[in-house]
Motif scaffolding. Structure first.
Motif, PDB file in Angstrom:
ATOM      1  N   LEU A 181      -3.222   6.930   3.726  1.00  0.00           N
ATOM      2  CA  LEU A 181      -3.379   5.547   4.184  1.00  0.00           C
ATOM      3  C   LEU A 181      -4.234   5.468   5.440  1.00  0.00           C
ATOM      4  CD1 LEU A 181       0.169   4.073   3.492  1.00  0.00           C
ATOM      5  CD2 LEU A 181      -1.958   3.612   2.269  1.00  0.00           C
ATOM      6  N   SER A 183      -7.776   5.954   4.297  1.00  0.00           N
ATOM      7  CA  SER A 183      -8.232   4.751   3.606  1.00  0.00           C
ATOM      8  C   SER A 183      -8.572   3.641   4.595  1.00  0.00           C
ATOM      9  CB  SER A 183      -7.154   4.278   2.636  1.00  0.00           C
ATOM     10  OG  SER A 183      -7.502   3.064   2.060  1.00  0.00           O
ATOM     11  N   SER A 227       0.810  -1.224   0.000  1.00  0.00           N
ATOM     12  CA  SER A 227       0.000   0.000   0.000  1.00  0.00           C
ATOM     13  C   SER A 227       0.841   1.270   0.000  1.00  0.00           C
ATOM     14  CB  SER A 227      -0.945   0.013   1.201  1.00  0.00           C
ATOM     15  OG  SER A 227      -1.857  -1.036   1.106  1.00  0.00           O
ATOM     16  N   ARG A 244       1.308  10.596   2.150  1.00  0.00           N
ATOM     17  CA  ARG A 244       1.031   9.160   2.060  1.00  0.00           C
ATOM     18  C   ARG A 244       0.430   8.625   3.350  1.00  0.00           C
ATOM     19  NH1 ARG A 244       5.313   6.237   3.480  1.00  0.00           N
ATOM     20  NH2 ARG A 244       6.643   7.402   2.076  1.00  0.00           N
ATOM     21  N   THR A 291       0.609   3.886  -3.095  1.00  0.00           N
ATOM     22  CA  THR A 291       0.217   5.270  -2.801  1.00  0.00           C
ATOM     23  C   THR A 291       1.285   6.238  -3.287  1.00  0.00           C
ATOM     24  OG1 THR A 291      -0.980   4.476  -0.857  1.00  0.00           O
ATOM     25  CG2 THR A 291      -0.563   6.833  -0.992  1.00  0.00           C
TER      26      THR A 291
END
Length: 147
Positions: A111, A114, A67, A107, A71
């Protein structure tokens, strides 16, 4: 419509900054400065892109969550679009995304956001099939694909 309005605001802001810089340092210096900043952005984009691809390859090889690398790839794609867009404001935003420490801040925030969304909106993967109820306790499913 909001995206179009934001794009229009960005274009007007870029023109205002270019005109202000042009009046302060001259037209030729402004053009050279725009070209120099764009070249710096392209150089950083190439370097960071290769690092991100290698990190993504390493994550896949070691079977760990990729991830952060994915990203980073998306953020670098956004930075590439900003570098291509002529102007000082877009180049500054692109450079912000190209430097690893500042990109890391963005980032981590993405994250975290998300992860919070995944907890509130779980994703269910499935396929719609025709089902026939023969017995209320048993469901017979006849599945077929139309490819």
């Amino acid at each position: 419509m909001p995206v179009l309005a934001l794009l229009l605001i960005a274009v007007v802001a870029e023109l205002a900054v270019i005109i202000a810089v042009g009046q302060a340092v001259g037209v030729l210096a402004t053009i050279l400065l725009l070209v120099a900043v764009s070249m710096l952005g392209v150089t950083l984009l190439r370097r960071q892109g290769l690092r991100t691809l290698m990190a993504l390859s390493d994550a896949a090889r070691n079977r760990r969550d990729a991830s952060p690398e994915v990203t980073d790839g998306v953020l670098l794609a956004v930075a590439a679009g900003l570098v291509v867009f002529p102007g000082f404001l877009s180049d500054v935003a692109a450079l912000f995304l190209l430097f690893p420490p500042t990109r890391g801040i963005v980032r981590r925030r993405l994250l975290r956001r998300s992860a919070a969304r995944r907890q509130t909106n779980p994703v269910v993967d499935g396929e719609v099939v025709d089902g026939e109820v023969v017995n209320p306790n048993v469901i017979v499913i006849d599945s077929h694909r139309e490819d």
